[in-house]
Design a protein around this motif. Sequence first.
Motif, PDB file in Angstrom:
ATOM      1  N   LEU A 193      79.035   3.587 -21.203  1.00 16.23           N
ATOM      2  CA  LEU A 193      77.819   3.775 -20.426  1.00 16.23           C
ATOM      3  C   LEU A 193      77.679   2.675 -19.381  1.00 16.23           C
ATOM      4  O   LEU A 193      77.329   2.948 -18.224  1.00 16.23           O
ATOM      5  CB  LEU A 193      76.584   3.825 -21.322  1.00 16.23           C
ATOM      6  N   ALA A 201      79.871   3.481 -16.498  1.00 14.03           N
ATOM      7  CA  ALA A 201      79.331   4.549 -15.659  1.00 14.03           C
ATOM      8  C   ALA A 201      78.226   4.009 -14.743  1.00 14.03           C
ATOM      9  O   ALA A 201      78.169   4.362 -13.564  1.00 14.03           O
ATOM     10  CB  ALA A 201      78.802   5.689 -16.525  1.00 14.03           C
ATOM     11  N   VAL A 202      77.352   3.169 -15.276  1.00 11.39           N
ATOM     12  CA  VAL A 202      76.284   2.584 -14.458  1.00 11.39           C
ATOM     13  C   VAL A 202      76.881   1.705 -13.368  1.00 11.39           C
ATOM     14  O   VAL A 202      76.441   1.730 -12.216  1.00 11.39           O
ATOM     15  CB  VAL A 202      75.286   1.800 -15.334  1.00 11.39           C
ATOM     16  N   ARG A 247      78.155   3.932 -10.696  1.00  9.04           N
ATOM     17  CA  ARG A 247      77.035   4.429  -9.889  1.00  9.04           C
ATOM     18  C   ARG A 247      76.597   3.380  -8.881  1.00  9.04           C
ATOM     19  O   ARG A 247      76.379   3.665  -7.705  1.00  9.04           O
ATOM     20  CB  ARG A 247      75.857   4.798 -10.790  1.00  9.04           C
ATOM     21  N   ALA A 286      75.334   9.442 -18.651  1.00  6.15           N
ATOM     22  CA  ALA A 286      76.311   8.919 -17.686  1.00  6.15           C
ATOM     23  C   ALA A 286      76.669   9.969 -16.642  1.00  6.15           C
ATOM     24  O   ALA A 286      76.652   9.698 -15.432  1.00  6.15           O
ATOM     25  CB  ALA A 286      77.568   8.445 -18.418  1.00  6.15           C
ATOM     26  N   ALA A 335      84.184   9.505 -17.642  1.00  6.20           N
ATOM     27  CA  ALA A 335      83.086   9.797 -18.593  1.00  6.20           C
ATOM     28  C   ALA A 335      83.349  11.095 -19.342  1.00  6.20           C
ATOM     29  O   ALA A 335      83.121  11.177 -20.555  1.00  6.20           O
ATOM     30  CB  ALA A 335      81.754   9.864 -17.858  1.00  6.20           C
ATOM     31  N   ARG A 361      76.943  10.359 -22.994  1.00  2.98           N
ATOM     32  CA  ARG A 361      77.821  11.104 -22.085  1.00  2.98           C
ATOM     33  C   ARG A 361      76.987  11.887 -21.082  1.00  2.98           C
ATOM     34  O   ARG A 361      77.251  11.853 -19.875  1.00  2.98           O
ATOM     35  CB  ARG A 361      78.718  12.055 -22.876  1.00  2.98           C
TER      36      ARG A 361
END
Length: 177
Positions: free
Chosen positions: A72, A75-76, A79, A117, A105, A114
């Motif tokens: 996670l 993923a952040v 982003r 994300a 992801a 999931r």
Amino acid sequence: GDANLAAVTRTLPALVGRVQNHAPRRGLPEDWGRVADVYSAVYWLAARHRWMTMAELAVVKQTQAAERAGALARAVAARDEAGTFLNGGDFAGGLAVVDQAVVRAESSMRGRFRHLALGLLHLRGLTLAGRLQDRKTVERHVKGARKAADEFDDDVDVQGIHFGPENTIVHVLATNV
């Protein structure tokens, strides 16, 4: 959102120092996750004030910590990295970051995190694609964001990450406008 900016800018350097010094001592993923979270806050603050060099540096440090934290956090960080491309006007570069992170992801995450994300990545992707006026890519990211949002009854805030059905509608509307 209601933070006193002067207080935050006074507090943040000490907080960065504390989490940055603490994480290597224990080396636990949750400690590195805190480092990544703090650098995500630095990114957000810097990007909102157009302090672009600071925003980009924060994302580098966030990504380094996220690699030790978990999926996670990665993923952040992706982003936020895509956000630096967005802020710099390189929309295609940001989409490449998002697309790589979506694949990662989808292949490595399960359950609620999931969906969270994928949702936040697809929201960033649709914003970037909208700036390119790439309708096909916008629709792909809208579909992915809606699919992820369907897993939540209401919008959620997990570790400062806001996502859900309402946030998805807002992003879709803003992109179409």
